[in-house]
Design a protein around this motif. Sequence first.
Motif, short mmCIF file in Angstrom:
data_model
loop_
_atom_site.label_atom_id
_atom_site.label_comp_id
_atom_site.label_asym_id
_atom_site.label_seq_id
_atom_site.Cartn_x
_atom_site.Cartn_y
_atom_site.Cartn_z
N GLY A 302 0.82 5.30 -10.18
CA GLY A 302 -0.13 5.26 -9.08
C GLY A 302 0.61 4.97 -7.85
O GLY A 302 1.68 5.12 -7.71
N TYR A 303 -0.23 5.58 -6.62
CA TYR A 303 0.46 5.53 -5.34
C TYR A 303 0.76 4.31 -4.84
O TYR A 303 2.07 4.31 -4.10
CB TYR A 303 -0.94 5.97 -4.46
N ARG A 304 0.30 3.18 -5.41
CA ARG A 304 0.90 1.66 -4.61
C ARG A 304 2.23 1.48 -4.97
O ARG A 304 2.92 1.29 -4.21
CB ARG A 304 -0.15 0.75 -5.27
N SER A 305 2.61 1.94 -6.40
CA SER A 305 4.11 1.60 -6.87
C SER A 305 4.95 2.58 -6.56
O SER A 305 6.07 2.43 -6.39
CB SER A 305 4.27 1.24 -8.20
N LEU A 306 4.66 3.85 -6.45
CA LEU A 306 5.50 4.87 -6.33
C LEU A 306 6.13 4.88 -5.05
O LEU A 306 7.43 5.61 -5.00
CB LEU A 306 4.95 6.34 -6.77
N ILE A 307 5.36 4.31 -4.17
CA ILE A 307 6.09 4.54 -2.70
C ILE A 307 7.30 3.51 -2.52
O ILE A 307 8.14 3.76 -1.74
CB ILE A 307 5.04 3.99 -1.72
N ASN A 308 7.56 2.59 -3.52
CA ASN A 308 8.91 1.87 -3.48
C ASN A 308 9.89 2.38 -4.34
O ASN A 308 10.89 1.81 -4.30
CB ASN A 308 8.52 0.42 -4.07
N VAL A 309 9.71 3.63 -4.79
CA VAL A 309 10.75 4.21 -5.51
C VAL A 309 11.82 4.84 -4.82
O VAL A 309 13.06 4.75 -4.85
CB VAL A 309 10.08 5.29 -6.70
N PHE A 310 11.38 5.44 -3.41
CA PHE A 310 12.18 6.21 -2.62
C PHE A 310 12.56 5.29 -1.45
O PHE A 310 11.86 4.35 -0.93
CB PHE A 310 11.72 7.42 -2.34
N PRO A 311 13.95 5.71 -0.78
CA PRO A 311 14.35 4.94 0.59
C PRO A 311 13.25 5.40 1.48
O PRO A 311 12.65 6.60 1.56
CB PRO A 311 15.60 5.50 0.82
N ARG A 312 13.02 4.52 2.66
CA ARG A 312 12.03 4.99 3.64
C ARG A 312 12.63 6.13 4.50
O ARG A 312 11.90 6.68 4.88
CB ARG A 312 12.19 3.74 4.62
#
Length: 349
Positions: A302-312
Motif C-alpha cells: 500500500g502507498y500509505r506504508s511504503l512511503i516510510n520505507v525510504f529516507p526522505r
Amino acid sequence: MTMTKSTSRHVATLSGQPRFDGPMGSITHVDAGDLPIMRGLSMRGLRLAPNAVREPHWHANAHELGYCLRGEALITIAANHAQRESFVVGQGEMFFVPSGAMHSIENIGSEPAEFVLAFSHEHPEDFGLKAAFGAMSNAVLGNSYDLPSAAFEDFDRQQADLEIVAVQGHTLVEGQARHVNAYKYSVEATPPQIDFPAGTAHTTKAALWPALRDIAMFSVRITDRGMREPHWHPETAEMGYVAAGTARMTILDPDGKIDTYTVTQGDVYFIPPAYPHHIENIGAGTFHALIFFDQVSPGDVGYRSLINVFPRSVLAQSFGIAEDQLPHFPFTEIDPLLVPRTNPIDPVI
C-alpha cells in the motif's frame, strides 16, 4: 455529480448477452475472450429459475469459487474416491469446487437464484454429464454397470448439453445439507476482518477457509466517504465484480498509460499482478465489490506504508523536489486498506 463512463481494456460487463439462455436460466461469461489481458482468473454469472438446475458438470483446468447474490440453492459435489458433498447456500454464502470435481447447482427456493462464479483460469474447460455419457458406446456403458447395452439405447447423443434444465417434482434436501460443510463458507455472516468508518472487508482466504486452492475472495464495502488506498499485489492478479454502487478506478500500466474509468453494478474488472491501482466510491451509497484473487493468501503493498520505507532524502530525489517540500507523511506500520476520503472527488476529465 454526473459521471461519464469510459471504456477500458481492464473492464467488461457480466450483464451482457448470455452464452447460454433458456427458459430455466442463463449463463454469462467474462473471460480472456472478452478481456484479453485476463490471466489466471475469469468469471461467470448464473441465473436459475425455481426448480432449475445447472446440470452436473466439471471444469478440467479450473477451481470454482461461487458467491450467492440472492436465492437459495443445493450444491452437490462428486469428488475423488466416491466422495460426496451436498449442502445448501443462501444469499451472502459461498461454495468451493476443486478442479475436476463434478457438481450441480439446483435452485430449491421459490424465487430466482443468482450467483457470481469465479474460476482459476482465464478459459475454463467444461465437461457435462450428458456429453460424458454420450461419448461412450452402449456396450461400454453396459459393461460399466453390469447391464445389457440395450439399457442405454434411449440416450440422446445428438444434442449438445442443455446446461440448465428443469427438475421434475420436489427435491428432498437432507438435514445435513444445512449443516457446516468444508466446501461452504458464510462469508457475510462472519465479523469483517477489516472494519473502519471508510468501509469493511469480509475475507475468504486459506487461513479462514482451508478448502481453498489457487483462489480467494474479499467482499469489500466502501462507504460514500471512503476509498481503497492506492496499492498493488506483488504476485497476485485481481478480478472484481461490482455488486452495488459506483466507483472510480485508476490503474498504471507498464507502458506508462494511466487508465482511469468508472465501474457500476454488473461490471467486471481485471488487474494483472503488481499493477498499481485504487478504488474510490463516487456514488451516493455504499459501493460493494466481490474481489477475487488467483492465490489463497493475497498480499499487497500500500502507498500509505511504503512511503516510510525510504529516507526522505531518497524520496525527494525520486520525486524531483526539495526535501523540505515533501509532505509530512504519517508513520504507518500496517496499511489500513480502506481510508477516509477527506478531499473532494476529482472532476471528470
